[in-house]
Design an enzyme around this catalytic site. Structure first.
Site, PDB file in Angstrom:
ATOM      1  N   CYS A 231      -3.240  -0.755  12.344  1.00  0.00           N
ATOM      2  CA  CYS A 231      -3.134  -1.498  11.080  1.00  0.00           C
ATOM      3  C   CYS A 231      -2.420  -2.835  11.260  1.00  0.00           C
ATOM      4  CB  CYS A 231      -2.387  -0.671  10.043  1.00  0.00           C
ATOM      5  SG  CYS A 231      -3.220   0.863   9.637  1.00  0.00           S
TER       6      CYS A 231
ATOM      7  N   ARG B 299       0.796  -1.241   0.000  1.00  0.00           N
ATOM      8  CA  ARG B 299       0.000   0.000   0.000  1.00  0.00           C
ATOM      9  C   ARG B 299       0.823   1.283   0.000  1.00  0.00           C
ATOM     10  NH1 ARG B 299       1.051  -2.008   4.594  1.00  0.00           N
ATOM     11  NH2 ARG B 299       1.371  -0.758   6.463  1.00  0.00           N
TER      12      ARG B 299
ATOM     13  N   LYS C 153      12.517   5.510   4.803  1.00  0.00           N
ATOM     14  CA  LYS C 153      11.380   5.883   3.957  1.00  0.00           C
ATOM     15  C   LYS C 153      11.519   7.306   3.416  1.00  0.00           C
ATOM     16  CE  LYS C 153       8.020   2.746   5.937  1.00  0.00           C
ATOM     17  NZ  LYS C 153       6.786   2.594   6.738  1.00  0.00           N
TER      18      LYS C 153
ATOM     19  N   CYS D 228      -9.874  24.881  26.252  1.00  0.00           N
ATOM     20  CA  CYS D 228      -8.965  23.853  25.719  1.00  0.00           C
ATOM     21  C   CYS D 228      -7.515  24.298  25.926  1.00  0.00           C
ATOM     22  CB  CYS D 228      -9.247  23.645  24.232  1.00  0.00           C
ATOM     23  SG  CYS D 228      -8.053  22.563  23.424  1.00  0.00           S
TER      24      CYS D 228
ATOM     25  N   ASN E 273       0.020   7.293  15.077  1.00  0.00           N
ATOM     26  CA  ASN E 273      -0.323   7.262  16.502  1.00  0.00           C
ATOM     27  C   ASN E 273      -0.757   8.641  16.997  1.00  0.00           C
ATOM     28  OD1 ASN E 273       2.045   8.650  18.078  1.00  0.00           O
ATOM     29  ND2 ASN E 273       3.000   7.467  16.431  1.00  0.00           N
TER      30      ASN E 273
END
Lengths: 338, 67
Positions: A182, A65, A80, A239, A127
């Site tokens: 995944c 993928r 990568k 917040c 994550n």
């Protein structure tokens, strides 16, 4: 012949929009499935500069993928970011591509955004620890970011514009522990591409200063479900990331997930910032479905995957036995425990 | 009771009466879910006491981390 002619023919972009796109800098965090697809689309679209950050290297299990990589990259175990750089330059040499082989922690991200002043940050991570850091950096430097995530055939995306839309912390309040990843539930490429289609469409709009979609989009590409929810009412004045009094909690060292080698034990301990109960029912049932034996009592559960024994404590801590390598432990932790 | 959940008509057992019970029924952790009932979003702190009724159109979106 202008390579961008078809994109310019699209009326909302036009020649003027294309000129705008050519001047923009996109920061992509992660060069996995989402990162590779986001980078390729935006490099083809002709953005001015793409910075792509990743700590990992190409493996065979990525090739199903992660569209930029080849068997040769996997054989050479190239980082990568470096493999992505080579392919992206071959696709469009007009775009400046800046590969960064690094773990995107608070320090690295703060520096990248302060120094690089990107026009938009694209989340391609795996994550929530990193997503909360992106969320705070985005607010601190007033740079929009685009959340995207997928598991199985399900995915979702949402655009955060500082001072306008609710941020991720408004929607989530805290980093979820123990949700599907995944590496446990699998992932199909079409789900990746659906998320990336949403992220890149919104990124192009940001590049040309067009209004973005402010709804939380989610879909299941296998079961034919698609929905959009208006979450604007969830913006919180108090917040700590985007409210009136901000502390940017994810940028504080004491709120980081800590990784430490336990001396002489070939073990890495992972300690989330706050002590809290870890939701492990779903994880255990997934593991059991795969025939992986799980030992469980009131305080912990343990199991072995990839030749490494994981011990997950109910207070949130995790031991990974069989390694002294923090980077390896980090990767395994986020792969299996999210 | 029957509700339309994410576009599908679904039969819910009698003990599912609130948003919190609904999420529990579908094994969705409340911290990672966004719930909308008849186009109105439900704040997380109201999950325990927000009732669901027959025929409600409910959208549930849950966050995932993968990528």
């Amino acid at each position: 012949m202008n390579r961008y002619s078809r994109q310019q023919l699209f009326a909302p972009i036009g020649e003027k929009g294309q000129q705008c796109i050519r001047k923009k800098h996109v920061l992509i965090i992660g060069a996995g499935a989402l990162g590779a697809a986001n980078a390729e689309t935006l490099v083809r679209a002709g953005v001015g500069k793409v910075t792509i950050v990743d700590r990992d290297y190409v493996e065979w299990s990525n090739l199903q993928r992660q569209q930029l990589y080849t068997e040769d990259d996997a054989a050479k175990q190239l980082p990568k970011a470096i493999a992505a750089f080579a392919h992206l330059q071959a696709i469009n040499h007009d775009v400046v591509v800046e590969p960064i082989v690094a773990d995107a922690d608070a320090r690295v991200l703060d520096r990248l955004v302060a120094r690089g002043r990107p026009d938009v940050i694209i989340d391609s991570t795996d994550n929530f620890d990193v997503r909360m850091i992106i969320n705070d950096v985005s607010q601190k430097y007033d740079v929009p970011w685009i959340y995207g995530a997928c598991v199985g055939s399900y995915g979702l995306s949402y655009v955060i514009i500082p001072n306008e839309t609710p941020c991720l912390r408004c929607l989530l309040e805290e980093v979820p522990l123990g949700i599907a990843t995944c590496d446990i539930a699998g992932i199909i490429s079409p789900a990746v591409h659906m998320v990336v289609a949403h992220q890149t469409a919104e990124a192009l709009k940001i590049c040309i200063h067009a209004p973005v979609n402010r709804k939380l989009v989610s879909f299941d590409i296998w079961h034919g479900q698609y929905r959009m929810i208006d979450v604007q009412k969830l913006k919180k004045d108090d917040c700590p990331s985007c409210g009136k009094t901000r502390t940017y909690p994810a940028l504080q060292y004491e709120n980081e997930t800590k990784f430490a080698v336990l001396c002489g034990r070939e073990t890495v301990q992972i300690r989330p910032a706050q002590r809290r109960e870890r939701e492990w029912t779903a994880l255990i049932s997934f593991l059991q479905q795969k025939g992986i034996q799980v030992v469980q009592n009131d305080y912990l559960c343990s199991f072995t995957v990839d030749g490494r024994r994981f011990v997950v404590f109910s207070d949130g801590r995790v031991f990974i036995h069989g390694t002294n390598d923090i980077q390896e432990a980090k990767k395994l932790y986020y792969q299996y425990l999210g | 009771m029957y509700c339309i959940i994410n576009g599908e008509t679904i039969h819910l057992p009698a003990h599912v009466r609130t948003v919190a019970q609904l999420l529990h029924h579908f094994h969705i952790h409340k911290k990672i879910a966004i719930v909308e009932i008849n186009m109105h979003i439900v704040p997380k702190e109201d999950y325990e006491h927000t009732a669901i009724a027959d025929g409600d159109r409910i959208e549930i979106v849950h966050f995932v981390g993968g990528g």
